[in-house]
Design a protein around this motif. Structure first.
Motif, PDB file in Angstrom:
ATOM      1  N   MET A   1      -7.148  12.469  58.810  1.00 28.62           N
ATOM      2  CA  MET A   1      -6.899  13.309  57.642  1.00 28.62           C
ATOM      3  C   MET A   1      -6.429  12.419  56.488  1.00 28.62           C
ATOM      4  SD  MET A   1      -5.286  16.897  58.670  1.00 28.62           S
ATOM      5  CE  MET A   1      -5.630  17.780  60.162  1.00 28.62           C
ATOM      6  N   TYR A   2      -6.583  12.952  55.293  1.00 31.51           N
ATOM      7  CA  TYR A   2      -6.177  12.170  54.123  1.00 31.51           C
ATOM      8  C   TYR A   2      -4.680  11.835  54.138  1.00 31.51           C
ATOM      9  CZ  TYR A   2     -10.468  11.787  51.575  1.00 31.51           C
ATOM     10  OH  TYR A   2     -11.728  11.407  51.193  1.00 31.51           O
ATOM     11  N   TYR A  41      -8.261   7.634  53.950  1.00 31.75           N
ATOM     12  CA  TYR A  41      -8.527   8.531  55.078  1.00 31.75           C
ATOM     13  C   TYR A  41      -8.064   7.879  56.375  1.00 31.75           C
ATOM     14  CZ  TYR A  41     -10.659  12.461  57.399  1.00 31.75           C
ATOM     15  OH  TYR A  41     -10.849  13.615  58.114  1.00 31.75           O
ATOM     16  N   MET A 103     -11.276  27.301  47.262  1.00 32.91           N
ATOM     17  CA  MET A 103     -10.200  26.382  46.907  1.00 32.91           C
ATOM     18  C   MET A 103     -10.386  25.039  47.613  1.00 32.91           C
ATOM     19  SD  MET A 103      -6.184  26.768  47.624  1.00 32.91           S
ATOM     20  CE  MET A 103      -6.424  25.865  49.108  1.00 32.91           C
ATOM     21  N   HIS A 104     -10.663  25.078  48.920  1.00 31.59           N
ATOM     22  CA  HIS A 104     -10.854  23.822  49.643  1.00 31.59           C
ATOM     23  C   HIS A 104     -12.103  23.083  49.158  1.00 31.59           C
ATOM     24  CE1 HIS A 104      -7.887  24.863  52.967  1.00 31.59           C
ATOM     25  NE2 HIS A 104      -7.560  23.652  52.615  1.00 31.59           N
ATOM     26  N   ILE A 107     -11.264  21.067  46.208  1.00 27.77           N
ATOM     27  CA  ILE A 107     -10.481  19.874  46.580  1.00 27.77           C
ATOM     28  C   ILE A 107     -11.390  18.839  47.248  1.00 27.77           C
ATOM     29  CG2 ILE A 107      -8.559  19.061  48.022  1.00 27.77           C
ATOM     30  CD1 ILE A 107      -7.471  22.002  47.774  1.00 27.77           C
ATOM     31  N   MET A 111     -11.927  14.656  47.597  1.00 30.73           N
ATOM     32  CA  MET A 111     -11.636  14.041  48.898  1.00 30.73           C
ATOM     33  C   MET A 111     -12.862  14.189  49.784  1.00 30.73           C
ATOM     34  SD  MET A 111      -7.776  15.208  49.708  1.00 30.73           S
ATOM     35  CE  MET A 111      -6.503  15.356  48.476  1.00 30.73           C
ATOM     36  N   ALA A 114     -12.937  14.585  53.666  1.00 25.86           N
ATOM     37  CA  ALA A 114     -12.169  15.648  54.323  1.00 25.86           C
ATOM     38  C   ALA A 114     -13.086  16.566  55.128  1.00 25.86           C
ATOM     39  CB  ALA A 114     -11.404  16.457  53.288  1.00 25.86           C
ATOM     40  N   GLN A 115     -12.580  16.990  56.265  1.00 30.62           N
ATOM     41  CA  GLN A 115     -13.267  18.007  57.077  1.00 30.62           C
ATOM     42  C   GLN A 115     -12.466  19.267  56.862  1.00 30.62           C
ATOM     43  OE1 GLN A 115     -13.315  15.594  60.935  1.00 30.62           O
ATOM     44  NE2 GLN A 115     -13.995  17.663  61.471  1.00 30.62           N
ATOM     45  N   PRO A 117     -11.258  23.212  56.753  1.00 32.85           N
ATOM     46  CA  PRO A 117     -11.376  24.382  57.625  1.00 32.85           C
ATOM     47  C   PRO A 117     -12.195  25.456  56.914  1.00 32.85           C
ATOM     48  CG  PRO A 117      -9.275  24.414  56.495  1.00 32.85           C
ATOM     49  CD  PRO A 117      -9.966  23.145  56.077  1.00 32.85           C
ATOM     50  N   PHE A 119     -12.267  29.685  56.225  1.00 33.78           N
ATOM     51  CA  PHE A 119     -11.567  30.965  56.359  1.00 33.78           C
ATOM     52  C   PHE A 119     -12.462  32.080  55.856  1.00 33.78           C
ATOM     53  CE2 PHE A 119      -8.110  27.902  56.145  1.00 33.78           C
ATOM     54  CZ  PHE A 119      -7.243  28.365  57.125  1.00 33.78           C
ATOM     55  N   TYR A 133     -10.379  32.139  61.033  1.00 32.38           N
ATOM     56  CA  TYR A 133     -10.170  30.704  60.791  1.00 32.38           C
ATOM     57  C   TYR A 133     -11.081  29.924  61.710  1.00 32.38           C
ATOM     58  CZ  TYR A 133      -7.893  26.180  61.834  1.00 32.38           C
ATOM     59  OH  TYR A 133      -7.629  24.853  62.088  1.00 32.38           O
ATOM     60  N   SER A 135     -12.554  25.814  62.572  1.00 34.67           N
ATOM     61  CA  SER A 135     -12.271  24.416  62.298  1.00 34.67           C
ATOM     62  C   SER A 135     -12.973  23.535  63.307  1.00 34.67           C
ATOM     63  CB  SER A 135     -10.758  24.208  62.412  1.00 34.67           C
ATOM     64  OG  SER A 135     -10.465  22.833  62.531  1.00 34.67           O
ATOM     65  N   ARG A 137     -11.460  21.057  64.317  1.00 29.72           N
ATOM     66  CA  ARG A 137     -10.305  20.515  65.039  1.00 29.72           C
ATOM     67  C   ARG A 137      -9.722  21.588  65.940  1.00 29.72           C
ATOM     68  NH1 ARG A 137      -9.422  18.555  59.482  1.00 29.72           N
ATOM     69  NH2 ARG A 137      -9.742  16.307  59.517  1.00 29.72           N
ATOM     70  N   VAL A 144      -1.638  26.708  60.597  1.00 27.17           N
ATOM     71  CA  VAL A 144      -2.192  27.794  59.774  1.00 27.17           C
ATOM     72  C   VAL A 144      -1.146  28.905  59.625  1.00 27.17           C
ATOM     73  CG1 VAL A 144      -3.980  29.583  59.639  1.00 27.17           C
ATOM     74  CG2 VAL A 144      -4.556  27.316  60.516  1.00 27.17           C
ATOM     75  N   ILE A 147       1.550  27.978  57.172  1.00 32.07           N
ATOM     76  CA  ILE A 147       1.062  28.038  55.790  1.00 32.07           C
ATOM     77  C   ILE A 147       0.977  29.495  55.344  1.00 32.07           C
ATOM     78  CG2 ILE A 147      -0.858  27.584  54.223  1.00 32.07           C
ATOM     79  CD1 ILE A 147      -1.616  25.179  55.777  1.00 32.07           C
TER      80      ILE A 147
HETATM   81  C1  HEM Z   1      -3.312  23.115  46.902  1.00 34.70           C
HETATM   82  C2  HEM Z   1      -3.246  23.466  48.170  1.00 34.70           C
HETATM   83  C3  HEM Z   1      -4.014  22.776  49.278  1.00 34.70           C
HETATM   84  C4  HEM Z   1      -4.517  21.519  49.327  1.00 34.70           C
HETATM   85  C5  HEM Z   1      -4.401  20.413  48.284  1.00 34.70           C
HETATM   86  C6  HEM Z   1      -5.199  21.389  50.602  1.00 34.70           C
HETATM   87  C7  HEM Z   1      -5.836  20.264  51.028  1.00 34.70           C
HETATM   88  C8  HEM Z   1      -6.236  20.009  52.294  1.00 34.70           C
HETATM   89  C9  HEM Z   1      -6.666  18.733  52.807  1.00 34.70           C
HETATM   90  C10 HEM Z   1      -6.773  17.451  52.004  1.00 34.70           C
HETATM   91  C11 HEM Z   1      -6.916  18.872  54.117  1.00 34.70           C
HETATM   92  C12 HEM Z   1      -7.286  17.775  55.126  1.00 34.70           C
HETATM   93  C13 HEM Z   1      -8.725  17.637  55.419  1.00 34.70           C
HETATM   94  C14 HEM Z   1      -8.982  16.247  55.939  1.00 34.70           C
HETATM   95  O1  HEM Z   1      -8.342  15.278  55.478  1.00 34.70           O
HETATM   96  O2  HEM Z   1      -9.894  16.111  56.785  1.00 34.70           O
HETATM   97  C15 HEM Z   1      -6.649  20.254  54.442  1.00 34.70           C
HETATM   98  C16 HEM Z   1      -6.749  20.771  55.696  1.00 34.70           C
HETATM   99  C17 HEM Z   1      -6.369  22.041  56.025  1.00 34.70           C
HETATM  100  N1  HEM Z   1      -6.023  23.062  55.173  1.00 34.70           N
HETATM  101 FE1  HEM Z   1      -5.720  22.875  53.197  1.00 34.70          FE
HETATM  102  N2  HEM Z   1      -5.097  22.559  51.303  1.00 34.70           N
HETATM  103  C18 HEM Z   1      -4.372  23.430  50.541  1.00 34.70           C
HETATM  104  C19 HEM Z   1      -4.041  24.713  50.862  1.00 34.70           C
HETATM  105  C20 HEM Z   1      -4.290  25.324  52.061  1.00 34.70           C
HETATM  106  C21 HEM Z   1      -4.007  26.687  52.356  1.00 34.70           C
HETATM  107  C22 HEM Z   1      -3.361  27.707  51.401  1.00 34.70           C
HETATM  108  C23 HEM Z   1      -4.390  26.905  53.637  1.00 34.70           C
HETATM  109  C24 HEM Z   1      -4.278  28.253  54.303  1.00 34.70           C
HETATM  110  C25 HEM Z   1      -4.134  28.498  55.553  1.00 34.70           C
HETATM  111  C26 HEM Z   1      -4.906  25.642  54.168  1.00 34.70           C
HETATM  112  C27 HEM Z   1      -5.333  25.391  55.451  1.00 34.70           C
HETATM  113  C28 HEM Z   1      -5.730  24.162  55.927  1.00 34.70           C
HETATM  114  C29 HEM Z   1      -5.936  23.842  57.336  1.00 34.70           C
HETATM  115  C30 HEM Z   1      -5.750  24.776  58.512  1.00 34.70           C
HETATM  116  C31 HEM Z   1      -6.326  22.499  57.397  1.00 34.70           C
HETATM  117  C32 HEM Z   1      -6.580  21.656  58.645  1.00 34.70           C
HETATM  118  C33 HEM Z   1      -7.968  21.276  58.835  1.00 34.70           C
HETATM  119  C34 HEM Z   1      -8.646  22.029  59.955  1.00 34.70           C
HETATM  120  O3  HEM Z   1      -8.167  23.116  60.359  1.00 34.70           O
HETATM  121  O4  HEM Z   1      -9.679  21.536  60.438  1.00 34.70           O
HETATM  122  N3  HEM Z   1      -4.862  24.721  53.161  1.00 34.70           N
HETATM  123  N4  HEM Z   1      -6.266  20.938  53.310  1.00 34.70           N
END
Ligand code: HEM
Length: 181
Positions: A1-2, A41, A103-104, A107, A111, A114-115, A117, A119, A133, A135, A137, A144, A147
């Motif tokens: 992850m980042y 990363y 939103m993701h 972002i 990045m 990034a992998q 998720p 929703f 949800y 993923s 992962r 989750v 958050i």
């Molecule tokens: C400004 C707010 C947010 C930013 C900047 C952000 C950014 C990121 C980044 C950079 C990753 C990592 C991905 C990677 O490096 O491979 C990530 C993963 C994730 N984000 Fe967000 N995120 C935000 C808000 C949220 C919100 C509100 C949720 C709601 C549940 C969320 C749920 C997740 C989850 C569960 C992951 C893990 C990756 C996975 O499940 O495979 N994020 N996010």
């Protein structure tokens, strides 16, 4: 992850046990570099190793730590350059949750490795929100949940959350208390 994620985790560790203790834990675990670069990363193994180390040091399970980290992560992201993204993503909880993928993706353009998720808002009424949800992962459901609790608070809602497994992730049920005021 980042690295940004690791920076948030380090912030949590330093607040809980102090900088020298955390640096010592990292050194013992063979990490030669105690700081993480936001836009670099790192392998998921590194992320999970940090989670395990901090959980062990605090006498918590990894699930408990991930849950607490979900709350920390949103505060960290909100105070970062992405605060605006978070603030612009909807004026109420349901709209916000409906926009999580958008939103993701926004972002993701910054990045590219990034992998993210995925929703999907399945249903919402004044009593319950159902959110899917997915993923690549595994085991991040407590993250989750942490958050989602924080996000609900940001919108002034008190909720309880549970989830059931589904293919590739989990289905979350967010039960809403009647809003006050
Ligand atoms: C400004 C707010 C947010 C930013 C900047 C952000 C950014 C990121 C980044 C950079 C990753 C990592 C991905 C990677 O490096 O491979 C990530 C993963 C994730 N984000 Fe967000 N995120 C935000 C808000 C949220 C919100 C509100 C949720 C709601 C549940 C969320 C749920 C997740 C989850 C569960 C992951 C893990 C990756 C996975 O499940 O495979 N994020 N996010």
């Amino acid at each position: 992850m980042y690295g940004m994620i690791h920076q948030a985790l380090r912030g949590m560790a330093v607040r809980r046990i102090g900088d020298p203790a955390w640096t010592a834990v990292l050194r013992e675990a063979g990490f030669t570099q105690p700081l993480f670069i936001g836009m670099e990363y790192y392998a998921d193994d590194t992320t999970m190793a940090l989670v395990r180390l901090l959980a062990a040091r605090l006498g918590m399970s990894c699930d408990e730590l991930l849950h607490e980290f979900g709350r920390v992560w949103i505060d960290f992201a909100g105070a970062s350059g992405y605060g605006r993204v978070l603030r612009m993503a909807g004026d109420d909880l349901v709209t916000f949750l409906d926009c999580l993928d958008r939103m993701h993706s926004s972002i993701h353009s910054n990045m590219p490795l990034a992998q993210m998720p995925s929703f999907e808002l399945i249903a919402a009424d004044p009593a319950t929100i159902e959110l899917s949800y997915r993923s690549g992962r595994q085991g991040l459901e407590p993250f989750v949940r942490g958050i989602l609790l924080s996000v609900a608070e940001r919108f002034g809602e008190t909720v309880t959350i549970d989830h059931v497994p589904q293919d590739g992730g989990a289905r979350f049920f967010i039960r809403r208390m009647a809003a006050h005021g």
